[in-house]
Design a protein around this motif. Sequence first.
Motif, PDB file in Angstrom:
ATOM      1  N   ILE A 131       0.835  -1.197   0.000  1.00  0.00           N
ATOM      2  CA  ILE A 131       0.000   0.000   0.000  1.00  0.00           C
ATOM      3  C   ILE A 131       0.869   1.245   0.000  1.00  0.00           C
ATOM      4  O   ILE A 131       1.815   1.368   0.786  1.00  0.00           O
ATOM      5  CB  ILE A 131      -0.930   0.051   1.226  1.00  0.00           C
ATOM      6  CG1 ILE A 131      -1.722  -1.239   1.370  1.00  0.00           C
ATOM      7  CG2 ILE A 131      -1.880   1.234   1.126  1.00  0.00           C
ATOM      8  CD1 ILE A 131      -2.606  -1.276   2.610  1.00  0.00           C
ATOM      9  N   GLY A 132       0.531   2.188  -0.876  1.00  0.00           N
ATOM     10  CA  GLY A 132       1.225   3.468  -0.896  1.00  0.00           C
ATOM     11  C   GLY A 132       0.926   4.210  -2.176  1.00  0.00           C
ATOM     12  O   GLY A 132       0.356   3.646  -3.121  1.00  0.00           O
ATOM     13  N   ASN A 133       1.309   5.473  -2.212  1.00  0.00           N
ATOM     14  CA  ASN A 133       1.111   6.228  -3.447  1.00  0.00           C
ATOM     15  C   ASN A 133       2.185   5.878  -4.474  1.00  0.00           C
ATOM     16  O   ASN A 133       1.928   5.796  -5.670  1.00  0.00           O
ATOM     17  CB  ASN A 133       1.132   7.730  -3.170  1.00  0.00           C
ATOM     18  CG  ASN A 133       0.749   8.526  -4.391  1.00  0.00           C
ATOM     19  OD1 ASN A 133      -0.361   8.420  -4.887  1.00  0.00           O
ATOM     20  ND2 ASN A 133       1.698   9.288  -4.910  1.00  0.00           N
ATOM     21  N   PHE A 134       3.420   5.696  -4.009  1.00  0.00           N
ATOM     22  CA  PHE A 134       4.526   5.214  -4.836  1.00  0.00           C
ATOM     23  C   PHE A 134       4.785   6.100  -6.063  1.00  0.00           C
ATOM     24  O   PHE A 134       5.167   5.592  -7.122  1.00  0.00           O
ATOM     25  CB  PHE A 134       4.288   3.767  -5.294  1.00  0.00           C
ATOM     26  CG  PHE A 134       4.108   2.793  -4.169  1.00  0.00           C
ATOM     27  CD1 PHE A 134       5.065   2.669  -3.167  1.00  0.00           C
ATOM     28  CD2 PHE A 134       2.982   1.979  -4.095  1.00  0.00           C
ATOM     29  CE1 PHE A 134       4.907   1.760  -2.127  1.00  0.00           C
ATOM     30  CE2 PHE A 134       2.807   1.074  -3.058  1.00  0.00           C
ATOM     31  CZ  PHE A 134       3.766   0.965  -2.076  1.00  0.00           C
ATOM     32  N   ASP A 135       4.618   7.414  -5.964  1.00  0.00           N
ATOM     33  CA  ASP A 135       4.921   8.267  -7.105  1.00  0.00           C
ATOM     34  C   ASP A 135       6.424   8.282  -7.345  1.00  0.00           C
ATOM     35  O   ASP A 135       7.208   8.656  -6.468  1.00  0.00           O
ATOM     36  CB  ASP A 135       4.420   9.694  -6.879  1.00  0.00           C
ATOM     37  CG  ASP A 135       4.682  10.584  -8.093  1.00  0.00           C
ATOM     38  OD1 ASP A 135       4.540  10.087  -9.235  1.00  0.00           O
ATOM     39  OD2 ASP A 135       5.055  11.765  -7.914  1.00  0.00           O
ATOM     40  N   GLY A 136       6.827   7.862  -8.512  1.00  0.00           N
ATOM     41  CA  GLY A 136       8.235   7.750  -8.843  1.00  0.00           C
ATOM     42  C   GLY A 136       8.749   6.319  -8.743  1.00  0.00           C
ATOM     43  O   GLY A 136       9.741   5.977  -9.378  1.00  0.00           O
ATOM     44  N   VAL A 170      -0.315  -7.380   4.536  1.00  0.00           N
ATOM     45  CA  VAL A 170      -0.156  -5.999   4.067  1.00  0.00           C
ATOM     46  C   VAL A 170       1.284  -5.571   4.305  1.00  0.00           C
ATOM     47  O   VAL A 170       1.855  -5.828   5.378  1.00  0.00           O
ATOM     48  CB  VAL A 170      -1.121  -5.050   4.810  1.00  0.00           C
ATOM     49  CG1 VAL A 170      -0.799  -3.591   4.504  1.00  0.00           C
ATOM     50  CG2 VAL A 170      -2.573  -5.358   4.429  1.00  0.00           C
ATOM     51  N   VAL A 171       1.871  -4.923   3.307  1.00  0.00           N
ATOM     52  CA  VAL A 171       3.223  -4.398   3.420  1.00  0.00           C
ATOM     53  C   VAL A 171       3.179  -2.906   3.100  1.00  0.00           C
ATOM     54  O   VAL A 171       2.602  -2.506   2.079  1.00  0.00           O
ATOM     55  CB  VAL A 171       4.203  -5.102   2.467  1.00  0.00           C
ATOM     56  CG1 VAL A 171       5.610  -4.530   2.624  1.00  0.00           C
ATOM     57  CG2 VAL A 171       4.203  -6.599   2.706  1.00  0.00           C
ATOM     58  N   THR A 172       3.768  -2.094   3.950  1.00  0.00           N
ATOM     59  CA  THR A 172       3.779  -0.657   3.704  1.00  0.00           C
ATOM     60  C   THR A 172       4.958  -0.020   4.419  1.00  0.00           C
ATOM     61  O   THR A 172       5.673  -0.685   5.181  1.00  0.00           O
ATOM     62  CB  THR A 172       2.447  -0.016   4.153  1.00  0.00           C
ATOM     63  OG1 THR A 172       2.379   1.326   3.672  1.00  0.00           O
ATOM     64  CG2 THR A 172       2.309  -0.032   5.669  1.00  0.00           C
ATOM     65  N   GLY A 173       5.181   1.258   4.161  1.00  0.00           N
ATOM     66  CA  GLY A 173       6.263   1.971   4.820  1.00  0.00           C
ATOM     67  C   GLY A 173       5.954   2.216   6.286  1.00  0.00           C
ATOM     68  O   GLY A 173       4.794   2.228   6.711  1.00  0.00           O
ATOM     69  N   PHE A 174       7.001   2.450   7.045  1.00  0.00           N
ATOM     70  CA  PHE A 174       6.859   2.598   8.504  1.00  0.00           C
ATOM     71  C   PHE A 174       6.031   3.816   8.896  1.00  0.00           C
ATOM     72  O   PHE A 174       5.517   3.899  10.013  1.00  0.00           O
ATOM     73  CB  PHE A 174       8.252   2.707   9.144  1.00  0.00           C
ATOM     74  CG  PHE A 174       8.900   4.052   8.915  1.00  0.00           C
ATOM     75  CD1 PHE A 174       8.905   5.016   9.914  1.00  0.00           C
ATOM     76  CD2 PHE A 174       9.483   4.372   7.694  1.00  0.00           C
ATOM     77  CE1 PHE A 174       9.485   6.253   9.707  1.00  0.00           C
ATOM     78  CE2 PHE A 174      10.067   5.601   7.476  1.00  0.00           C
ATOM     79  CZ  PHE A 174      10.066   6.555   8.484  1.00  0.00           C
ATOM     80  N   ASP A 175       5.889   4.783   7.974  1.00  0.00           N
ATOM     81  CA  ASP A 175       5.193   6.026   8.301  1.00  0.00           C
ATOM     82  C   ASP A 175       3.839   6.134   7.602  1.00  0.00           C
ATOM     83  O   ASP A 175       3.273   7.224   7.504  1.00  0.00           O
ATOM     84  CB  ASP A 175       6.060   7.230   7.939  1.00  0.00           C
ATOM     85  CG  ASP A 175       6.450   7.248   6.463  1.00  0.00           C
ATOM     86  OD1 ASP A 175       6.198   6.239   5.768  1.00  0.00           O
ATOM     87  OD2 ASP A 175       7.014   8.261   6.009  1.00  0.00           O
ATOM     88  N   PHE A 176       3.303   5.019   7.113  1.00  0.00           N
ATOM     89  CA  PHE A 176       2.023   5.053   6.395  1.00  0.00           C
ATOM     90  C   PHE A 176       0.887   5.413   7.349  1.00  0.00           C
ATOM     91  O   PHE A 176       0.745   4.839   8.424  1.00  0.00           O
ATOM     92  CB  PHE A 176       1.759   3.685   5.764  1.00  0.00           C
ATOM     93  CG  PHE A 176       0.412   3.560   5.101  1.00  0.00           C
ATOM     94  CD1 PHE A 176       0.104   4.327   3.991  1.00  0.00           C
ATOM     95  CD2 PHE A 176      -0.544   2.679   5.593  1.00  0.00           C
ATOM     96  CE1 PHE A 176      -1.135   4.211   3.365  1.00  0.00           C
ATOM     97  CE2 PHE A 176      -1.785   2.548   4.981  1.00  0.00           C
ATOM     98  CZ  PHE A 176      -2.077   3.330   3.858  1.00  0.00           C
TER      99      PHE A 176
END
Length: 327
Positions: free
Chosen positions: A24-29, A123-129
Amino acid sequence: MTVFHRNETRDPLPERLRGGVVAIGNFDGVHRGHQSVLERALDEAKTRGVPALVLTFEPHPRTVFRPDTPVFRLTPAPLKARILEGMGFGAVIEYPFDRTFSELSASDFIHRVLLEWLHASHVVTGFDFHFGKGREGGPAFLMAAGGDNGFGVTLVDAFRDENASVISSSFIRSLLGQGDVSHAAGLLGYRYTVEAEVIDGKKLGRTLGYPTANMRLPPEVELKAGIYAVRFRRADGSLHDGVASFGRRPTVDSDGEALLETFVFDFSGDLYGEVCSVSFFGHLRDELKFDGLDPLVTQIRQDEEEARALLSGVAPLSDIDRRISLA
């Protein structure tokens, strides 16, 4: 590769994609920091023998909340989906982000989206999601929800580059605004790439012996005006070296709109109407105003020589880079 767009996200998810690992994330770039999250999801899915999916949001949330100042997208949705496909994901979920969705509580996001629709097993996401109305849902909330509802959660720490700096999309945007495409490529893990339809122009380049493929980029693109060594990919997948000018052509048309004009080396043919991509390998010089066309042509010849020299020795930065700009 399956991409679920805005008008499809209310339909039931195909059975073959249910129960997967969801990044999960926006992942722009899809930069190297994002890739550390995404690769963890791919590894988890492989271990479990389930599909690997990406849940992202369209349009970019900042564009929804600040429509007068849309965000400079490093990877518009189609390009982002192709990169994710190349990494090995089975589907990209482009969930519609609007003000109504932004009011959804963190608990409702968990139950409606992750459980009832995606049937996520992990679910996998960044620590600051953070997610949900007012960003009420954070890492601790997500971990607790996973424990209560039977799905696993992996939080990935911030990825740091060789200088121990955290990589961010905003910093990469600032580098492109300075024309530093080489530094940006190091953080992205691939060369910054744009794509657009080739449009008709004034054909001045043709009269000078340097015909160009002209593209109109979105107005929010903040790439610094200047001359760049590039690789140009046609719609049929063929790849060509070139030199590109981005800006307003101060010598001949200083009041015109900003265009990306690429002189494609060793090519002759009609490109009008094709959706092509341009990958940026190096900034050669700033945009200049010349006293007439003769000195302009002299400079273009020099730009061509420098671009050919630069491009002759390039090597792929990653598998993503190889697929986008080198193969």
